[in-house]
Design an enzyme around this catalytic site. Structure first.
Site, PDB file in Angstrom:
ATOM      1  N   HIS A 150      33.044  42.393  53.500  1.00  0.00           N
ATOM      2  CA  HIS A 150      34.784  43.427  53.875  1.00  0.00           C
ATOM      3  C   HIS A 150      34.203  44.731  54.429  1.00  0.00           C
ATOM      4  CE1 HIS A 150      36.472  40.842  50.698  1.00  0.00           C
ATOM      5  NE2 HIS A 150      36.279  39.796  51.889  1.00  0.00           N
ATOM      6  N   GLY A 199      31.046  40.283  38.767  1.00  0.00           N
ATOM      7  CA  GLY A 199      32.307  41.516  38.837  1.00  0.00           C
ATOM      8  C   GLY A 199      33.170  40.861  40.479  1.00  0.00           C
ATOM      9  N   GLN A 223      31.442  41.615  48.253  1.00  0.00           N
ATOM     10  CA  GLN A 223      32.179  42.130  48.759  1.00  0.00           C
ATOM     11  C   GLN A 223      32.716  43.721  48.568  1.00  0.00           C
ATOM     12  OE1 GLN A 223      35.850  39.028  47.402  1.00  0.00           O
ATOM     13  NE2 GLN A 223      33.854  38.980  45.922  1.00  0.00           N
TER      14      GLN A 223
HETATM   15  N1  APR Z   1      31.082  44.370  34.830  1.00  0.00           N
HETATM   16  C1  APR Z   1      31.641  43.421  35.652  1.00  0.00           C
HETATM   17  N2  APR Z   1      32.304  43.002  36.245  1.00  0.00           N
HETATM   18  C2  APR Z   1      33.385  43.778  35.716  1.00  0.00           C
HETATM   19  C3  APR Z   1      33.183  45.539  34.737  1.00  0.00           C
HETATM   20  C4  APR Z   1      31.979  45.228  34.433  1.00  0.00           C
HETATM   21  N3  APR Z   1      31.627  46.216  33.828  1.00  0.00           N
HETATM   22  N4  APR Z   1      34.723  45.728  35.155  1.00  0.00           N
HETATM   23  C5  APR Z   1      35.475  44.972  35.602  1.00  0.00           C
HETATM   24  N5  APR Z   1      34.863  43.732  36.194  1.00  0.00           N
HETATM   25  C6  APR Z   1      36.100  42.636  36.607  1.00  0.00           C
HETATM   26  C7  APR Z   1      36.528  42.398  36.510  1.00  0.00           C
HETATM   27  O1  APR Z   1      36.977  41.533  35.329  1.00  0.00           O
HETATM   28  C8  APR Z   1      37.593  42.108  37.499  1.00  0.00           C
HETATM   29  O2  APR Z   1      37.014  40.337  37.304  1.00  0.00           O
HETATM   30  O3  APR Z   1      35.020  42.932  37.858  1.00  0.00           O
HETATM   31  C9  APR Z   1      36.201  42.047  38.409  1.00  0.00           C
HETATM   32  C10 APR Z   1      37.650  43.364  39.748  1.00  0.00           C
HETATM   33  O4  APR Z   1      38.209  42.480  40.482  1.00  0.00           O
HETATM   34  P1  APR Z   1      39.152  43.228  41.963  1.00  0.00           P
HETATM   35  O5  APR Z   1      39.300  44.116  40.886  1.00  0.00           O
HETATM   36  O6  APR Z   1      40.089  42.205  42.613  1.00  0.00           O
HETATM   37  O7  APR Z   1      37.697  43.127  42.716  1.00  0.00           O
HETATM   38  P2  APR Z   1      37.306  42.196  43.867  1.00  0.00           P
HETATM   39  O8  APR Z   1      37.231  40.408  42.668  1.00  0.00           O
HETATM   40  O9  APR Z   1      36.193  43.129  44.191  1.00  0.00           O
HETATM   41  O10 APR Z   1      38.494  42.148  44.907  1.00  0.00           O
HETATM   42  C11 APR Z   1      38.213  41.568  45.973  1.00  0.00           C
HETATM   43  O11 APR Z   1      39.714  42.260  47.634  1.00  0.00           O
HETATM   44  O12 APR Z   1      41.070  44.203  47.730  1.00  0.00           O
HETATM   45  C12 APR Z   1      40.456  43.414  47.882  1.00  0.00           C
HETATM   46  O13 APR Z   1      38.577  43.665  49.920  1.00  0.00           O
HETATM   47  C13 APR Z   1      38.632  44.158  48.454  1.00  0.00           C
HETATM   48  O14 APR Z   1      36.751  43.013  48.115  1.00  0.00           O
HETATM   49  C14 APR Z   1      37.945  43.301  47.560  1.00  0.00           C
HETATM   50  C15 APR Z   1      38.519  41.977  47.160  1.00  0.00           C
END
Ligand code: APR
Length: 249
Positions: free
Chosen positions: A104, A170, A86
């Protein structure tokens, strides 16, 4: 060769210094997602969105792949690895992964705002208001914004449907349709999830490693490798579907 499909989100790049979206101090705490990452925002104020992504491109291209990216790339020596991300950074590619599908979009590319098939690799260049594609329309970031279709979704589903192992790293699993990929893993193919704060409500059949990407991928690989050695049934193949004594219901 067994096929491992990896679905990554912003947490995969957190250890490279790139902010996630929904963690504390996440990007969406500072910016209004509808203003800077939606098709409505583009129609309303394209200049603001171009500046937002020019800034993110600069920040992200200054970051390096982390241990998690590098370990996933190295996994390709023992498995057929497909990364579905993503993320709009190119850290998987820069770590050496050769099979990366961006759901994305990609920050290092631009596209025509009238023809989604007109795509240009721009690397670290900015996109300015007034810069046009060959059809005379404003160039825009090659990003899938909220309110837009996800063109790569069909390909992603087909990839997950043929996985021997699915590993999710993540992502808060907040955003569909990407988050729905979890449900396309074939019956009997184990599903793993690596996240220091795993999303709630996960199926009990999912193997959770509550660690950051670097350490978590290391543990994942160790456990898959150990299982592969233990179950090697003589033809070099491995019945990893029976791994760890749990089969997805
Ligand atoms: N290692 C692994 N995971 C981690 C770490 C780490 N060091 N630090 C944080 N995380 C986890 C968090 O606990 C959370 O579950 O990564 C995740 C991030 O979640 P989001 O910020 O919601 O990101 P994501 O899931 O990729 O968002 C999806 O939303 O805004 C849109 O297009 C954007 O692609 C993105 C989509």
């Amino acid at each position: 060769m067994k096929k491992i499909v990896v679905l990554t989100g912003a947490g995969m790049s957190a250890e490279s210094g790139i902010r996630t979206f929904r963690d504390s101090n996440g990007l969406w705490e500072e910016f209004d997602v509808m203003e800077v990452a939606s098709i409505e925002g583009w129609y309303k104020n394209p200049g603001l969105m171009l500046r937002f992504y020019n800034e993110r491109r600069k920040q992200i291209l200054a970051c390096e792949p982390n241990m998690g990216h590098l370990l996933l790339a190295r996994l390709e020596t023992n498995f057929e690895v497909h990364i579905i991300t993503q993320n709009i950074d190119n850290l998987h590619e820069r770590a050496g992964s050769t099979n990366v599908l961006h759901l994305h979009g990609e920050l290092i590319k631009a596209r025509s705002s009238v023809d989604p098939l007109l795509i240009y690799t721009i690397g670290n260049k900015e996109i300015q208001l007034g810069e046009k594609c060959e059809k005379g329309s404003q160039l825009r970031p090659f990003i899938v914004w909220f309110g837009e279709e996800v063109p790569a979704m069909e390909a992603a589903i087909q990839t997950v449907e043929s996985a021997d192992i699915l590993c999710i790293i993540g992502t808060s699993l907040n955003v569909y349709p990407a988050a729905g990929l979890l449900h396309y893993a074939p019956y009997g193919s184990p599903v793993w999830l690596i996240d220091p704060n795993p999303p709630s409500g996960l199926s009990k059949s999912i193997h959770v490693i509550a660690k950051g990407a670097g350490e978590g991928v290391e543990e994942f690989i160790e456990r898959v490798r150990t299982e592969k050695m233990r179950r090697n049934d003589g033809d070099g193949e491995t019945d990893i579907c029976m791994e760890f004594g749990k089969i997805n219901p």
